[in-house]
Design an enzyme around this catalytic site. Structure first.
Site: not given
Ligand SMILES: [Zn+2]
Length: 468
Positions: A263, A234-235, A238
């Site tokens: 997101e 997830h990161e 980003h």
């Molecule tokens: Zn996030």
């Protein structure tokens, strides 16, 4: 994360000074006059120049409406409120948090009324704060379509709970090996460790100082490998996003994006890629190399374990099927609280009632219910829906990219994500804050936000795993 513990207060003072100076300089008459002079000078909507003027003008106008001391009053209430929330959660005592939450809601109402909204719904102003242009009506129309379908899917997997055994994820996975494996995955996805690093923290997050210094963190649970791997992927999403800004927008003032756009990328990597069979076709043998005890497990068992879905109490532990319902509960309650249609003392019961209706389970304690998230204590009203909006748009993007580049998932089985990351850079990441969430959806799909691709994805995938 790596700053000495005793340094925190000094750093907080520095940041507060910088934030105050930034506010003062940015909201000055002079900047407003300059932006106004430039308005309409650059004709091409897509050009960097026109976009910088358009976006900064929007931000200037909004920030000018804020009473000068409101942001610092919210910050102060947030730091006191957060401490109260920590104690309330530890002792499972909502009453300790209640007066702080009431005060924070008053401040949020003040903020919303200062910003104003075309619709008259105060909550719109707060939503706009985290992702420009979002409104309650826009989000509600999509969530409303999704909700009964998610409730039905949640029931279907709950009735077949025994179909998936995820015990393999809950063996002992040494932390050092989890970190190294996570680094290998993040690098393969396209996260550049020459301009980034991965550290440990109590909750995972990404900090972008600028596009060439983008740092990610994760937490690790030695007895549940899903926590760190899900968090790192997830990161990394980003991180890749922030590292992929067009050089022409570097230090332009529109280097960042709203949360729903952010997101979309993180959930694309976490869910669309990181939960796929193709991804694990390549990475499961790598997992076996890091964790020799996986020699007794096969790819399909691992894939199914990673995709186990079930109603659960805690949002951050929720899977792809049930996650959206956790968000809808918060979205609906925020709207009612901010518009004065619900009192704070009614909140715990309302929370539990919705948990029962949507997920079929009731939190035995407030700690596992209304007290679980930190967001409200610090004034994060209007933040939650962006997690789900990003998830929904990620599925729309996935259908678009797969239609135009049909071989791309074949690449994943060889550990090659360059085509996918390249497509995401081209479509979204390079643009920084040029476009709103709604604009990016239309530019990429020719349509508005739609829950259908996300539902198709869930029904196909979980229908196969759970055989319904
Ligand atoms: Zn996030």
């Amino acid at each position: 994360v790596i700053m000495p513990q005793g340094s925190a207060q000094g750093r907080a003072n520095q940041l507060a000074t910088l934030a105050g100076l930034e506010f003062e300089l940015f909201t000055s008459e002079e900047i407003g006059a300059l932006l106004q002079d430039l308005n309409g000078v650059y004709g091409d909507y897509d050009s960097d120049e026109a976009s910088i003027v358009r976006v900064l003008w929007r931000e200037w106008e909004q920030m000018r409406r804020l009473p000068p001391d409101l942001t610092s009053r919210i910050q102060e209430a947030g730091s006191v409120g957060r401490q109260a929330w920590v104690r309330a959660r530890e002792t499972n005592d909502f009453a300790l948090f209640k007066p702080h939450l009431e005060k924070m809601i008053d401040l949020q109402v003040e903020l919303a009324e200062a910003i104003g909204s075309a619709s008259g719904n105060r909550y719109d102003a707060l939503l706009h704060n985290f992702e420009p242009g979002l409104t309650f009506a826009y989000i509600d129309s999509v969530f409303r379509e999704l909700k009964p379908e998610l409730i039905a899917l949640t029931r279907a997997v709950a009735e077949r709970a025994d179909a998936v055994d995820d015990s393999v994820l809950k063996r002992h996975y040494p932390e050092v090996d989890q970190l190294r494996f996570g680094e290998e995955i993040a690098a393969a996805l396209g996260y550049d460790f020459q301009r980034g690093r991965l550290d440990l923290s109590p909750t995972a997050f990404t900090s972008a100082f600028h596009k060439d210094d983008v740092r990610i963190t994760t937490r690790i649970n030695a007895d549940n490998v899903l926590v760190a791997l899900g968090g790192i992927i997830h990161e990394a999403g980003h991180g890749i996003h922030r590292q992929s800004l067009s050089p022409s927008l570097y230090r332009s003032g529109i280097d960042g994006t709203g949360l729903a756009i952010a997101e979309t990328l993180s959930r694309y990597y976490e869910n669309v890629i990181g939960l796929s069979y193709e991804f694990w076709t390549y990475f499961f043998p790598r997992a076996q190399a890091y964790f020799p005890h996986l020699a007794d497990t096969d790819l399909i068992t691992w894939y199914r374990a990673f995709n186990k879905a079930q109603p659960s109490l805690i949002r951050t532990d929720a899977d792809e099927v049930t996650y959206g319902l956790h968000i809808m509960i918060r979205f609906e309650l925020e709207n009612e609280l901010i518009n004065g249609r619900m009192r704070v003392d009614e909140l715990p019961a309302a929370w539990n009632a919705r948990m029962e209706t949507y997920l079929g389970i009731v939190p035995p304690t407030d700690r596992e219910g209304v007290l679980q998230d930190t967001h409200w204590s610090q004034g994060g009203f209007g933040y939650f829906p962006d997690y789900l909006l990003g998830t929904i748009f990620a599925s729309q993007l996935d259908e678009q990219i797969s239609a135009q580049q049909p071989d791309i998932k074949e690449d994943w089985t060889r550990g090659d994500f360059a085509g996918t990351t390249g497509a995401l850079v081209e479509r979204i990441m390079q643009h920084g804050g040029k476009y709103t969430f709604g604009e990016l959806i239309r530019r990429n799909t020719g349509e508005d936000l739609s829950a259908e691709p996300y539902l198709r994805h869930l029904k196909t995938k979980y229908g196969a795993i759970y055989e319904f």
